[in-house]
Design a protein around this motif. Structure first.
Motif, PDB file in Angstrom:
ATOM      1  N   VAL A  35       0.839  -1.203   0.000  1.00  9.25           N
ATOM      2  CA  VAL A  35       0.000   0.000   0.000  1.00  9.25           C
ATOM      3  C   VAL A  35       0.872   1.250   0.000  1.00  9.25           C
ATOM      4  O   VAL A  35       0.644   2.190  -0.777  1.00  9.25           O
ATOM      5  N   GLY A  39       1.218   3.627  -3.178  1.00  9.03           N
ATOM      6  CA  GLY A  39       0.698   4.975  -2.930  1.00  9.03           C
ATOM      7  C   GLY A  39       1.729   6.047  -3.207  1.00  9.03           C
ATOM      8  O   GLY A  39       1.440   7.074  -3.834  1.00  9.03           O
ATOM      9  N   SER A  43       1.987   8.979  -6.328  1.00 11.07           N
ATOM     10  CA  SER A  43       1.814  10.338  -5.826  1.00 11.07           C
ATOM     11  C   SER A  43       2.714  11.314  -6.577  1.00 11.07           C
ATOM     12  O   SER A  43       3.936  11.198  -6.558  1.00 11.07           O
TER      13      SER A  43
END
Length: 127
Positions: A35, A39, A43
């Motif tokens: 995760v 993530g 980003s």
């Protein structure tokens, strides 16, 4: 014998609980890493931060390398001048048949020895 059997059962239970805890911990770490990594990879803000950080580090490395090379060149020049002034002093003051002069002590001795080492390293690399 019942005590021994009870102790063995307790030991087996403790061991199986430890193994289960390790397994659950590995799964939790894997999920958290997936995760977090995904993530951060997606980003745009983190990508800009990483690029700016990388560029800054590379600039600092190149500036530091240039400054270090300049400082080493200056030290080598000072050591060369020191050695040359010593050799001219030795040949003009004393005869070559006399006893050898002791090496310089303190800071001048350090820079003289350091300069000799640098010259040996540089000459060894160039040859």
């Amino acid at each position: 014998t019942k005590r021994n059997e009870t102790k063995r059962n307790e030991t087996k239970q403790v061991h199986s609980v430890k193994i289960m805890n390790q397994f659950i911990q590995r799964i939790a770490n894997y999920i958290a890493n997936e995760v977090i990594v995904k993530g951060l990879a997606e980003s745009k803000t983190f990508q800009r931060f990483a690029l700016r950080t990388h560029t800054s580090v590379q600039d600092l490395k190149s500036k530091g390398t240039e400054q270090m090379n300049g400082t080493l060149d200056d030290l080598a020049k000072m050591a060369n001048e020191q050695v040359l002034s010593q050799t001219t002093t030795k040949t003009s003051v004393g005869s070559s048949s006399g006893p050898p002069l002791p090496p310089l002590q303190g800071v001048p001795g350090f820079f003289s020895a350091f300069g000799k080492e640098i010259r040996q390293d540089i000459m060894g690399k160039k040859l």
